[in-house]
Write a protein that holds these residues in place. Sequence first.
Motif, PDB file in Angstrom:
ATOM      1  N   GLY A  67       0.811  -1.204   0.000  1.00 21.57           N
ATOM      2  CA  GLY A  67       0.000   0.000   0.000  1.00 21.57           C
ATOM      3  C   GLY A  67       0.848   1.259   0.000  1.00 21.57           C
ATOM      4  O   GLY A  67       0.544   2.221  -0.689  1.00 21.57           O
ATOM      5  N   ASP A  68       1.907   1.245   0.797  1.00 16.35           N
ATOM      6  CA  ASP A  68       2.701   2.458   0.967  1.00 16.35           C
ATOM      7  C   ASP A  68       4.167   2.177   0.668  1.00 16.35           C
ATOM      8  O   ASP A  68       4.762   1.310   1.282  1.00 16.35           O
ATOM      9  CB  ASP A  68       2.573   2.957   2.411  1.00 16.35           C
ATOM     10  CG  ASP A  68       1.193   3.493   2.686  1.00 16.35           C
ATOM     11  OD1 ASP A  68       0.592   3.075   3.675  1.00 16.35           O
ATOM     12  OD2 ASP A  68       0.733   4.307   1.884  1.00 16.35           O
ATOM     13  N   HIS A  70       6.599   4.175   1.380  1.00 19.27           N
ATOM     14  CA  HIS A  70       7.437   4.617   2.497  1.00 19.27           C
ATOM     15  C   HIS A  70       7.482   3.557   3.590  1.00 19.27           C
ATOM     16  O   HIS A  70       8.452   3.476   4.333  1.00 19.27           O
ATOM     17  CB  HIS A  70       6.920   5.939   3.053  1.00 19.27           C
ATOM     18  CG  HIS A  70       5.499   5.865   3.528  1.00 19.27           C
ATOM     19  ND1 HIS A  70       4.444   6.281   2.770  1.00 19.27           N
ATOM     20  CD2 HIS A  70       4.970   5.411   4.687  1.00 19.27           C
ATOM     21  CE1 HIS A  70       3.326   6.103   3.441  1.00 19.27           C
ATOM     22  NE2 HIS A  70       3.615   5.572   4.604  1.00 19.27           N
ATOM     23  N   ILE A  74      10.990   2.573   5.295  1.00 20.53           N
ATOM     24  CA  ILE A  74      11.229   2.786   6.725  1.00 20.53           C
ATOM     25  C   ILE A  74      11.606   1.463   7.380  1.00 20.53           C
ATOM     26  O   ILE A  74      12.526   1.393   8.202  1.00 20.53           O
ATOM     27  CB  ILE A  74       9.997   3.416   7.390  1.00 20.53           C
ATOM     28  CG1 ILE A  74       9.887   4.870   6.956  1.00 20.53           C
ATOM     29  CG2 ILE A  74      10.091   3.335   8.897  1.00 20.53           C
ATOM     30  CD1 ILE A  74       8.672   5.568   7.501  1.00 20.53           C
ATOM     31  N   ALA A  77      15.151   0.595   6.485  1.00 26.07           N
ATOM     32  CA  ALA A  77      16.113   1.442   7.200  1.00 26.07           C
ATOM     33  C   ALA A  77      16.248   0.981   8.650  1.00 26.07           C
ATOM     34  O   ALA A  77      17.353   0.907   9.200  1.00 26.07           O
ATOM     35  CB  ALA A  77      15.656   2.898   7.152  1.00 26.07           C
ATOM     36  N   GLN A  78      15.117   0.643   9.276  1.00 21.03           N
ATOM     37  CA  GLN A  78      15.153   0.194  10.662  1.00 21.03           C
ATOM     38  C   GLN A  78      15.945  -1.102  10.793  1.00 21.03           C
ATOM     39  O   GLN A  78      16.801  -1.238  11.678  1.00 21.03           O
ATOM     40  CB  GLN A  78      13.734  -0.021  11.187  1.00 21.03           C
ATOM     41  CG  GLN A  78      13.013   1.260  11.498  1.00 21.03           C
ATOM     42  CD  GLN A  78      11.596   1.004  11.939  1.00 21.03           C
ATOM     43  OE1 GLN A  78      11.045  -0.058  11.720  1.00 21.03           O
ATOM     44  NE2 GLN A  78      10.989   1.985  12.564  1.00 21.03           N
ATOM     45  N   ILE A  81      19.685  -0.466  10.424  1.00 20.63           N
ATOM     46  CA  ILE A  81      20.319   0.130  11.602  1.00 20.63           C
ATOM     47  C   ILE A  81      20.467  -0.902  12.702  1.00 20.63           C
ATOM     48  O   ILE A  81      21.482  -0.973  13.406  1.00 20.63           O
ATOM     49  CB  ILE A  81      19.515   1.347  12.077  1.00 20.63           C
ATOM     50  CG1 ILE A  81      19.606   2.468  11.057  1.00 20.63           C
ATOM     51  CG2 ILE A  81      20.030   1.850  13.410  1.00 20.63           C
ATOM     52  CD1 ILE A  81      18.789   3.669  11.397  1.00 20.63           C
ATOM     53  N   MET A  82      19.434  -1.753  12.884  1.00 22.43           N
ATOM     54  CA  MET A  82      19.510  -2.758  13.943  1.00 22.43           C
ATOM     55  C   MET A  82      20.614  -3.761  13.653  1.00 22.43           C
ATOM     56  O   MET A  82      21.332  -4.201  14.566  1.00 22.43           O
ATOM     57  CB  MET A  82      18.171  -3.478  14.083  1.00 22.43           C
ATOM     58  CG  MET A  82      17.111  -2.610  14.722  1.00 22.43           C
ATOM     59  SD  MET A  82      15.504  -3.376  14.700  1.00 22.43           S
ATOM     60  CE  MET A  82      15.614  -4.346  16.170  1.00 22.43           C
ATOM     61  N   GLU A  84      23.358  -3.148  11.940  1.00 23.02           N
ATOM     62  CA  GLU A  84      24.633  -2.467  12.210  1.00 23.02           C
ATOM     63  C   GLU A  84      24.913  -2.395  13.700  1.00 23.02           C
ATOM     64  O   GLU A  84      26.062  -2.542  14.151  1.00 23.02           O
ATOM     65  CB  GLU A  84      24.570  -1.043  11.647  1.00 23.02           C
ATOM     66  CG  GLU A  84      25.108  -0.908  10.262  1.00 23.02           C
ATOM     67  CD  GLU A  84      25.175   0.547   9.848  1.00 23.02           C
ATOM     68  OE1 GLU A  84      25.941   1.295  10.454  1.00 23.02           O
ATOM     69  OE2 GLU A  84      24.435   0.905   8.919  1.00 23.02           O
ATOM     70  N   LEU A  85      23.850  -2.165  14.485  1.00 25.10           N
ATOM     71  CA  LEU A  85      24.018  -2.093  15.937  1.00 25.10           C
ATOM     72  C   LEU A  85      24.480  -3.431  16.484  1.00 25.10           C
ATOM     73  O   LEU A  85      25.376  -3.502  17.335  1.00 25.10           O
ATOM     74  CB  LEU A  85      22.703  -1.667  16.582  1.00 25.10           C
ATOM     75  CG  LEU A  85      22.675  -1.549  18.098  1.00 25.10           C
ATOM     76  CD1 LEU A  85      23.661  -0.522  18.548  1.00 25.10           C
ATOM     77  CD2 LEU A  85      21.291  -1.172  18.557  1.00 25.10           C
ATOM     78  N   ALA A  88      28.096  -3.896  15.717  1.00 25.18           N
ATOM     79  CA  ALA A  88      28.937  -3.057  16.577  1.00 25.18           C
ATOM     80  C   ALA A  88      29.052  -3.669  17.966  1.00 25.18           C
ATOM     81  O   ALA A  88      30.141  -3.682  18.569  1.00 25.18           O
ATOM     82  CB  ALA A  88      28.355  -1.649  16.657  1.00 25.18           C
TER      83      ALA A  88
END
Lengths: 105, 136
Positions: A67-68, A70, A74, A77-78, A81-82, A84-85, A88
């Motif tokens: 539907g979307d 974005h 999103i 992207a989340q 990042i998780m 990569e965390l 680390a």
Amino acid sequence: MSIGPVNFISPVTGVSPVSTGLAPAEKVSLGAGAGFGSMLADHLGSVRNAQAATDTAAVQAATGDLGDVHDYMIKSAQSGIMTELTVAVRNKAVEAFSEIMRMQV
Amino acid sequence: MGLFDAMSIAGSGLTVHRKWLDAVSDNLSNINTVKPTSEEAFRQRYVVAQAVDYGSGRGGATVAGVIFGNAEGRLVHEPGHPLADEGGYVRYPDIDMSSQMTQLIMAQRGYQANIAVVERAQSAYQAALQLGRGGS
């Protein structure tokens, strides 16, 4: 003037232990190794869930059900990042471990 | 509040503005949809936005529903139209094109603002990941 002879000093008979107020033999429940391991396991679980959600959204985008736009971006992207965390955190843990192993005994 | 709340909240805002854009597009595409006087006219779509857990929880916005506008429409005298009744009237939708264009701009700017929030939040999280990289 004359200096008196050195007297024999009575030996120390016993020293009463210092009372610190802590209950004796109270083990700290969360040792460094156990707490970190369970935290890492929980973290990996949530990373896996995030990546599964991203894959579902990717399949929907490919079949046209999404539907979307974005929403997928999103989620990806989340999960990026998780991941990569997590990497680390793993790097830091390995670094600390090898630092300790390098200690001269 | 959790780890990625800024991005999720902005995502819900993006969904609301996207649905607003869809509603405006629907109104504009049907702005000349003629109906006979026996039926109701094309009703303008209004998207109702609502705050989620205002002040207490996750935050963000959602679309509570869609409200339909005036069913009367404008009666226009077009005797040559195939759908005209005996008096020569047909129903046009009661939609003002200028206000719809204004809403189109507002929806687009709202969408862009939410995207800016997502981008800023993402770069903030990336910067936090760089914190421990330098030293040991």
